[in-house]
Design an enzyme around this catalytic site. Structure first.
Site, PDB file in Angstrom:
ATOM      1  CG  HIS A 132      55.678   7.898 -14.391  1.00  0.00           C
ATOM      2  ND1 HIS A 132      54.970   9.013 -14.029  1.00  0.00           N
ATOM      3  CD2 HIS A 132      56.042   8.099 -15.680  1.00  0.00           C
ATOM      4  CE1 HIS A 132      54.923   9.857 -15.047  1.00  0.00           C
ATOM      5  NE2 HIS A 132      55.568   9.322 -16.068  1.00  0.00           N
ATOM      6  CG  ASP A 202      66.023   2.160 -19.829  1.00  0.00           C
ATOM      7  OD1 ASP A 202      67.159   2.103 -19.325  1.00  0.00           O
ATOM      8  OD2 ASP A 202      65.481   1.193 -20.395  1.00  0.00           O
ATOM      9  CD  GLU A 318      68.648  -0.839 -21.020  1.00  0.00           C
ATOM     10  OE1 GLU A 318      67.722  -0.934 -21.862  1.00  0.00           O
ATOM     11  OE2 GLU A 318      68.559  -0.125 -19.995  1.00  0.00           O
TER      12      GLU A 318
END
Ligand code: FAD
Length: 572
Positions: A132, A202, A318
Site C-alpha cells: 500500500h 485510519d 482528527e
C-alpha cells in the site's frame, strides 16, 4: 587483465542466462499448451533460480539456492510477479525476478544471507507487506520480493506453524505477531481476549511491518504516540542475514533504527505490540468551522489534554479540510449525507473553505451513562458552528475498520484501483496558518480530488531515537492529501494536474521557509534524502553501514543504490 577476465565471466553468465531463458521458455510454452501448467511453472521457477545463480556469482555453487531450502516458497508465477511489481499508488512499476512466500523467519534469513554473501553482481531484497505504498517503496527490479502479507497459510494451509500466528499475552497485555500480519487480523485476534492495540492507522489493511517502517498514525497519536512508540520488541533479519531480537534493552541500536526506518536496516519478522482493554463502542462526532484559527485552536486545545484521565479528554482527534463546492461528500465523510446534507455556501465560509473536527469517545456498558455528559462538557469548550454537530454511534471494531467500508464502495464503482498521487506532510504548528493561506485557500482552487486530512500531534509522544523525522516543534500537524487521479476528461482530476499541484505545494513550503517534513517520504536523489533527514542523516547512514552495508534492502525507497543496480523503478 582483471577487467578482461571479469568481462568474459559476465559474458559467459549472460549467454548461459539467455540460453536457459530461451530453452525453459520454449518448454514452458509447449507444456502450457498441453495444459501441464504446474510443470510449466516449475520450469519457469527453475529459470528464476538459474538467473539468480548466474547473477549471484561464481562464489556460489549452482545448487546453492536449491540448498537454501526455500525452493517451495519461491515463485515466478506471473500473477505473483505482477502483484509484486505494483502498489496502491499505481505510479511506478518494477518486476522482481521472483517472489518469496516465506514460511518462517528462517526462509527470509537464508535468502538475505545469499544476497549478502554474493559477489559484486548480487541481487536485492524488498519486503512487501500489503503493497500500500504510493511510489514503489516495496518494489525491486533487481532481485526478490519477499511477500510478507498473505503468505502465511496460503502455501501452508492448515499446517501453518503456530509460531506465525498472533499470540496474545493477556496478563502482560501484549501480542506477538508476524511482520506481515495485517492490522485488521491483529485486531480480530486481540479482541478474542478483550484487548486491542492502543495506536492505529485510519485503515487496517496494512501490514505491521509496513506501518512500523514508517510510523503508523491516526487520531490516537496525540496521547498514545504513533504505532512505533507502542512496540516492546522486534525480531529482525538484518541486511547481513542475521536474525536478531531487539528492544530498548537488547540490540537497542537496531530496535530504534528499524522503527520508522523505511525498511533500510532489516526485515521485521515479529513485533510485540502493546495492548489495552478494548472499548466496546464509540461515539463519533463531527463539527464544522469556517474560521481556520478557531479550528486549529480547538484542535490544539484537545490534544493538550493528553495526560488527563480518559473521562476528561477525547480518545481520537482528527480533522479534514472541505474545499469542494456543494455537498460535503467524499469517501471519508459518508455520515454527513444523505441524512444530513450540508452545503458549504450555507455556512458562511472563510474563503470558500470549511474545516471539520472529528473526535471520538470510547465507552462500554459500564461508562454508557456518563458518556453523554463527558462529551457535552468537552464540546462546550469548543467554538465550532453551533448548527453543525453530526453524531453517530457504533461498535469499536466498526469505527476502526471504517475506511474499509469506503474502500468497498469505491471498488464497486471502479474507483479504488486508480493512480493515487498522495502527499503527506508534517507541518510545524507555528506555520500551519501560512499553510492554510497558501495551500487550502490558494493553490488548491475549489476542487480537491479526494480527502485532505489535518490534525495535530504532540512531539514528545514520538521517540527521537527512532529513524522517523518530524518537525522541530512541540506540536506539528499531519496534512494528508489523499487524492485519486481519474481519467475522465476532467483536467483537474488528471494525474498530471494533481502531480503538478503537489509540486506547487512543496515549492510553496520551500519558498515560504515552512520547514515541512514529508511523512511516507518519497525522493529520488540522495541529496534530497540528506536534506530530509537533516541532523539525523549521519546516524541514519551509520546505521545503514552497520545493518545493511551492501545496500540490499528496500531499494524501492531510492535512498541507497547498490553498485550492481542497473535500473530503478519505472514510472507508469
Ligand atoms: P508496503 O507498501 O508493502 O511496504 C512499505 C515499505 O515498508 C517498503 O519499503 C517495504 O520494503 C517496507 N516493509 C514492508 N514490510 C516490512 C517488514 N516486515 N519489515 C521491514 N520493512 C518492511 N499510514 C498511516 O500512518 N496512517 C494512516 O491512517 C494510513 N492510512 C492509509 C490508508 C490507505 C488506504 C493507504 C493505501 C495507506 C495508508 N497509510 C497510512 C500509509 C501506510 O501506513 C504505508 O503506506 C505502509 O507502508 C503500508 O503498509 P504495507 O504493508 O502496505 O507496506
Amino acid at each position: 587483465m582483471y577487467q578482461t577476465k571479469t568481462k568474459t565471466k559476465v559474458k559467459t553468465k549472460t549467454i548461459f542466462c539467455v540460453l536457459c531463458w530461451c530453452c525453459l521458455n520454449y518448454l514452458a510454452i509447449k507444456l502450457a499448451e498441453k495444459e501441464l501448467l504446474s510443470m510449466a511453472s516449475k520450469l519457469l521457477l527453475t529459470f528464476a533460480i538459474c538467473r539468480l545463480i548466474v547473477t549471484v556469482g561464481l562464489t556460489m555453487d549452482p545448487t546453492e539456492l536449491l540448498r537454501l531450502g526455500v525452493y517451495g516458497q519461491l515463485s515466478v508465477d506471473p500473477s505473483d510477479v505482477q502483484t509484486a511489481s505494483l502498489d496502491f499508488g499505481m505510479l511506478s512499476r518494477a518486476e522482481p525476478w521472483a517472489v518469496l512466500h516465506p514460511a518462517s523467519a528462517d526462509d527470509i534469513t537464508r535468502v538475505v544471507k545469499a544476497a549478502y554473501e554474493s559477489e559484486a553482481h548480487g541481487f536485492t531484497i524488498s519486503a512487501r507487506g500489503h503493497g500500500h505504498s504510493i511510489n514503489g517503496q516495496a518494489q525491486t527490479s533487481n532481485g526478490v520480493v519477499i511477500q510478507m502479507s498473505g503468505s502465511r497459510g496460503r502455501r501452508l494451509g492448515s499446517s501453518t506453524p503456530a509460531a506465525l500466528r498472533p499470540h496474545v499475552y493477556e496478563k502482560e497485555r501484549y501480542v506477538d505477531v508476524w511482520g506481515g500480519e495485517l492490522w485488521i487480523d491483529v485486531l480480530r485476534s486481540t479482541l478474542e481476549h478483550g484487548l486491542a492495540p492502543k495506536s492505529w492507522t485510519d485503515y487496517l489493511y496494512l501490514s505491521v511491518g509496513g506501518t512500523l517502517s514508517n510510523a503508523g498514525i491516526s487520531g490516537q497519536a496525540f496521547h498514545q504516540g504513533p504505532q512505533i512508540t507502542n512496540v516492546h520488541e522486534l525480531d529482525v533479519v538484518t541486511g547481513k542475514g542475521e536474525l536478531l531480537t531487539c528492544s530498548e534493552e537488547q540490540n537497542s541500536g537496531l530496535f530504534h533504527a528499524v522503527l520508522g526506518g523505511l525498511g533500510q536496516f532489516g526485515i521485521i519478522t515479529r513485533a510485540r505490540i502493546s495492548l489495552e482493554p478494548a472499548p466496546k463502542r464509540v461515539r463519533w462526532i463531527r463539527v464544522l468551522y469556517s474560521d481556520f484559527s478557531t479550528f486549529t485552536r480547538d484542535q490544539e486545545y484537545l490534544i493538550s489534554l493528553h495526560e488527563l484521565p480518559a473521562s476528561q479528554k477525547f480518545d481520537y482527534v482528527e480533522g479534514f479540510v472541505i474545499v469542494d463546492e456543494g455537498l460535503i461528500n467524499n469517501w471519508r465523510s459518508s455520515f454527513f449525507s444523505p441524512r444530513n446534507p450540508v452545503k458549504i455556501t450555507s455556512l458562511g465560509t472563510d474563503g470558500g473553505v470549511l474545516y471539520c473536527l472529528e473526535i471520538t469517545k470510547n465507552y462500554d456498558e459500564s461508562t454508557a451513562d456518563t458518556t453523554d455528559q463527558e462529551v457535552e462538557s468537552l464540546l462546550k469548550k469548543l467554538n465550532f458552528i453551533q448548527s453543525s454537530v453530526f453524531t453517530t454511534d457504533l461498535l469499536y471494531v466498526d469505527f476502526l475498520d471504517r475506511v474499509h467500508k469506503a474502500e468497498l464502495k469505491l471498488r464497486s464503482k471502479g474507483l479504488w484501483e486508480v493512480p493515487h498521487p498522495w502527499l503527506n506532510l508534517f507541518i510545524p504548528k507555528s506555520r500551519i496558518a501560512d499553510f492554510d493561506k497558501g495551500v487550502f485557500k490558494g493553490i488548491l482552487g475549489n476542487k480537491t480530488g479526494g480527502p485532505i486530512l489535518i490534525y495535530p500531534m504532540n512531539k514528545h509522544k514520538w521517540d527521537n531515537r527512532s529513524s522517523v523525522v518530524t518537525p522541530d516543534e512541540d506540536v506539528f500537524y499531519l496534512v494528508a492529501f489523499l487524492r485519486s487521479a481519474l481519467d475522465n476528461g476532467e483536467e483537474m482530476q488528471s494525474l498530471e494536474y494533481l502531480n503538478h499541484q503537489n509540486r506547487q505545494i512543496l515549492k510553496f513550503c520551500d519558498e515560504a521557509g515552512i520547514k515541512a517534513k514529508q511523512y511516507l517520504p518519497h525522493y529520488t536523489t540522495q541529496e534530497e534524502w540528506v536534506d530530509h533527514f537533516g541532523d539525523k542523516w549521519g546516524q541514519f547512514y551509520q546505521r545503514k553501514m552497520e545493518f545493511d552495508p551492501r545496500y540490499i534492502l528496500a531499494t524501492g525507497q531510492r535512498i541507497f543504490k547498490p553498485s550492481f543496480q542497473s535500473s530503478s523503478n519505472m514510472a507508469l
